[in-house]
Design an enzyme around this catalytic site. Structure first.
Site, PDB file in Angstrom:
ATOM      1  N   ASP A  82       0.846  -1.193   0.000  1.00 36.88           N
ATOM      2  CA  ASP A  82       0.000   0.000   0.000  1.00 36.88           C
ATOM      3  C   ASP A  82       0.888   1.254   0.000  1.00 36.88           C
ATOM      4  O   ASP A  82       1.862   1.327   0.760  1.00 36.88           O
ATOM      5  CB  ASP A  82      -0.888  -0.013   1.261  1.00 36.88           C
ATOM      6  CG  ASP A  82      -2.084   0.917   1.125  1.00 36.88           C
ATOM      7  OD1 ASP A  82      -2.385   1.345  -0.007  1.00 36.88           O
ATOM      8  OD2 ASP A  82      -2.729   1.204   2.153  1.00 36.88           O
ATOM      9  N   HIS A  83       0.571   2.212  -0.840  1.00 30.77           N
ATOM     10  CA  HIS A  83       1.296   3.491  -0.876  1.00 30.77           C
ATOM     11  C   HIS A  83       2.813   3.334  -1.007  1.00 30.77           C
ATOM     12  O   HIS A  83       3.575   3.950  -0.250  1.00 30.77           O
ATOM     13  CB  HIS A  83       0.981   4.343   0.364  1.00 30.77           C
ATOM     14  CG  HIS A  83      -0.444   4.794   0.421  1.00 30.77           C
ATOM     15  ND1 HIS A  83      -0.936   5.804  -0.390  1.00 30.77           N
ATOM     16  CD2 HIS A  83      -1.482   4.374   1.168  1.00 30.77           C
ATOM     17  CE1 HIS A  83      -2.225   5.976  -0.135  1.00 30.77           C
ATOM     18  NE2 HIS A  83      -2.589   5.111   0.801  1.00 30.77           N
ATOM     19  N   HIS A 179      -7.003   9.989   4.867  1.00 31.56           N
ATOM     20  CA  HIS A 179      -6.561   8.896   5.756  1.00 31.56           C
ATOM     21  C   HIS A 179      -6.619   9.304   7.223  1.00 31.56           C
ATOM     22  O   HIS A 179      -6.176  10.393   7.580  1.00 31.56           O
ATOM     23  CB  HIS A 179      -5.124   8.496   5.420  1.00 31.56           C
ATOM     24  CG  HIS A 179      -4.922   8.044   4.015  1.00 31.56           C
ATOM     25  ND1 HIS A 179      -4.534   8.892   3.007  1.00 31.56           N
ATOM     26  CD2 HIS A 179      -5.067   6.831   3.443  1.00 31.56           C
ATOM     27  CE1 HIS A 179      -4.431   8.211   1.875  1.00 31.56           C
ATOM     28  NE2 HIS A 179      -4.755   6.959   2.111  1.00 31.56           N
TER      29      HIS A 179
HETATM   30  P1  13P Z   1      -7.998   4.863   6.665  1.00 35.86           P
HETATM   31  O1  13P Z   1      -6.819   4.690   7.576  1.00 35.86           O
HETATM   32  O2  13P Z   1      -8.610   6.219   6.802  1.00 35.86           O
HETATM   33  O3  13P Z   1      -9.000   3.766   6.807  1.00 35.86           O
HETATM   34  O4  13P Z   1      -7.435   4.816   5.178  1.00 35.86           O
HETATM   35  C1  13P Z   1      -6.786   3.668   4.762  1.00 35.86           C
HETATM   36  C2  13P Z   1      -6.200   3.802   3.412  1.00 35.86           C
HETATM   37  O5  13P Z   1      -6.674   4.520   2.559  1.00 35.86           O
HETATM   38  C3  13P Z   1      -5.024   2.962   3.136  1.00 35.86           C
HETATM   39  O6  13P Z   1      -4.533   3.112   1.865  1.00 35.86           O
END
Ligand code: 13P
Length: 280
Positions: A82-83, A179
């Site tokens: 992720d990211h 987020h």
């Molecule tokens: P949240 O932490 O707000 O649920 O977002 C998670 C997210 O977008 C991870 O890529």
């Protein structure tokens, strides 16, 4: 089943007019509870980790554990970094065994975002790995302007151009989420989502799932969101459940007993989110 590419899971979700949750996990239990709940419910799921959490669990270990647990169940399981912040980190994840990738350079200007995303796509595609990119920056929920200011939102024409020039398989868009824990209720730009969905033909992702009102989430799923990213709410719940069990004082003061006692309440919590996105 062996791991499935996230894009294949999301295309399937799109055909079903449903949404898959991408959960961020960070250790053995947080991975296992997600996969076990998905299997109980027979709902596809995508396991993700934030690059920063590799301090808790190295990326290659995260991939190995997820791959092993996915092989023991029937429901489709995806595995994505992720990211990913840059080429080097995404390649670390590729070497570690990730089957899907996210590169997020959405904080950079459009041309640089295109350049860095395209570079990751080219290498990943050569290795059979699908890629999620992000356009229109999804910021942090502690800063109201990040999710209220439409200047940060994804432009329809730019989304089309971004997909064409980068070759991404999946696109994360900015339509009013952020987020973390929101300081005020978010309001999704559903009209923009409809326009982006009509102009593009790849799965769309909504980041910042924690704290978005259920009716807005359902409206977003109905308008083309096929992946909901969810992290903060899971981490908060894990902490709250552990605290509650310890305060009740009914278990032996052993970490292993705590982990076992957490299993059922965590399944229940995860089931609620999965069912919202993937109703029967
Ligand atoms: P949240 O932490 O707000 O649920 O977002 C998670 C997210 O977008 C991870 O890529």
């Amino acid at each position: 089943m062996s791991l499935e590419k996230a894009v294949d899971i999301l295309r399937y979700a799109d055909r079903q007019k449903k949404c898959v949750v991408g959960f961020d996990a960070f250790n053995m239990e947080t991975i296992k509870w997600i996969i076990d709940t998905a299997e109980e419910e027979q709902i596809p799921v995508i396991l993700m980790i934030y690059p920063g959490d590799k301090k808790i669990m190295p990326l290659s270990t995260f991939a190995a554990v997820t791959r092993d647990l996915a092989a023991k169940v029937k429901t489709p399981v995806g595995l994505m970094l992720d990211h990913g912040p840059d080429f080097a980190t995404t390649m670390e994840a590729v070497r570690g065994g990730f089957s899907s990738m996210m590169i997020d350079t959405s904080h950079l200007d459009f041309e640089e975002n295109v350049r860095q995303t395209a570079e990751v796509v080219k290498t990943c595609h050569a290795l059979g790995i699908d890629v999620e990119g992000e356009l229109g920056h999804v910021g942090v929920a502690s800063n109201e302007a990040d999710y209220k200011n439409a200047d940060n939102f994804t432009r329809v024409d730019k989304a089309v151009e971004f997909i064409e020039r980068t070759g991404v398989d999946i696109l994360a868009i900015s339509i009013g989420t952020a987020h973390g824990s929101y300081v005020s209720a978010p309001k999704l730009d559903l009209e923009r989502l409809e326009q982006i969905n009509a102009a593009t033909d790849i799965p769309l992702v909504l980041h910042g799932g924690t704290g978005v009102p259920e009716d807005q989430l359902k409206a977003a799923f109905a308008r083309g969101i096929n992946k909901l990213n969810y992290a903060t709410g899971y981490k908060l719940k894990l902490y709250a459940v552990a605290k509650e069990i310890m305060e009740r004082g009914e278990i032996r003061p052993r970490m292993s007993d705590l982990v076992m006692a957490m299993e059922q309440p965590m399944h229940e919590f995860l089931r609620g989110i999965m069912r919202l996105a993937w109703p029967e």
